[in-house]
Design an enzyme around this catalytic site. Sequence first.
Site, short mmCIF file in Angstrom:
data_model
loop_
_atom_site.label_atom_id
_atom_site.label_comp_id
_atom_site.label_asym_id
_atom_site.label_seq_id
_atom_site.Cartn_x
_atom_site.Cartn_y
_atom_site.Cartn_z
N ASP A 125 0.86 -1.07 -0.09
CA ASP A 125 0.12 0.06 -0.04
C ASP A 125 1.01 1.28 -0.04
OD1 ASP A 125 -2.46 -1.41 0.41
OD2 ASP A 125 -2.60 -1.29 2.37
N MET A 126 0.48 2.35 -0.58
CA MET A 126 1.24 3.50 -0.61
C MET A 126 0.66 4.54 0.56
SD MET A 126 3.96 5.05 -1.63
CE MET A 126 4.49 4.51 -3.00
N ARG A 176 -0.79 -0.78 -8.47
CA ARG A 176 -2.18 -0.60 -8.28
C ARG A 176 -1.95 0.80 -8.23
NH1 ARG A 176 -3.36 -0.80 -2.25
NH2 ARG A 176 -3.92 -2.85 -2.52
N THR A 218 -10.52 2.00 -7.92
CA THR A 218 -11.57 3.28 -7.81
C THR A 218 -12.83 2.85 -7.84
OG1 THR A 218 -12.08 5.37 -9.01
CG2 THR A 218 -11.33 3.40 -10.56
N ARG A 280 -10.34 7.34 8.07
CA ARG A 280 -10.43 7.80 6.72
C ARG A 280 -11.40 7.51 5.75
NH1 ARG A 280 -5.05 5.72 7.45
NH2 ARG A 280 -5.39 3.92 6.37
#
Length: 300
Positions: A125-126, A176, A218, A280
């Site tokens: 994950d970023m 991703r 998305t 979040r």
Amino acid sequence: MSIIDRALVAGIPLVPKPIVGVFSRRYIAGEMLADAVRVVRELNAQGMMATLDVLGEEVSSREEVLAATDLYKQALATIQSESLDCNISVKLTQMGLKFDPDFCREAFREVVREAHRRGNFVRIDMEDSTCTDETLAIYNGLRREFTNVGVALQAYLRRTTADSDALMRNGPANFRLCKGIYVEARRIAYKDHDLVNRNFTFVLEQMLRQGAYVGIATHDEFLVWEGMRLVREHNLSKDQYEFQMLLGVDIELRKIILAAGHRLRIYVPFGEQWYPYSIRRLKENPQVARYVLRSILAPG
Ligand code: FDA
């Protein structure tokens, strides 16, 4: 986002944790690995793949890193023994990136090695922009050794086009692509919704043209359409890309993507550290924020 929505979102951190817990159930599989396995089994039965995320970030001790690593190894073992169509997603700050990058690299390497041994794949994950350089450096180092690792890039960052190009120069990469969820300065991130979308499409095309495998992550139907357009224009086969969505978001869009014949992977978070992730997600969705605040201000 309207001014009212902005005000609602700003109020979310003031909401008592148990109430956030109730509303975040849709985004989280549960606290235990068994909860996540149950959700993944259901998704697989409905024709979707999954990726498991052990919730937790910004840890500050080696013990916490080792606990997370163990849980990921258990998850990999269970995925294999239960024959689930599922990989794992890992945040490097959960592996110690912020307090000891070398320790982080080694701990994460162990996870990738274990996944490799079990024929599985690990997505990094970023996180926020203070992590980007080191995250990409760790990805670049590991992909020399392993083919079963990929990284997330964020379309809102101004640097992403250059990052994607640079990563592709070292051979085919596995990405991703998402918009990006953290609050960043305008200096480094596009702020305008349409501009983020244009950059998403621009970077996606660049990645696909250069032969990267891309997880198109998305729930924005415009971008899903752009993804489908590019897949068609580049004549891609199903094993060259996938769509990705978060657990609990837009069930109807899932069905639309599947009915159009594309592969879809659902991101399934689980674990005791559900609070930051839930905040979040709630901030992303003013409608849920509205329900949460209404239930406090006008209960019953
Ligand atoms: P956008 O925010 O415009 O949302 C489009 C529509 O989707 C909204 O109108 C709404 O209807 C619906 N929607 C979106 N979020 C919702 C929510 N929480 N609840 C209900 N409805 C919602 N980010 C990051 O910085 N690093 C990462 O590694 C990842 N990883 C990741 C994996 C996967 C599989 C996904 C889908 C997303 C991420 N993200 C991420 C998050 C991503 O950057 C982004 O913040 C969200 O996906 C929201 O952006 P959309 O592209 O969905 O568009």
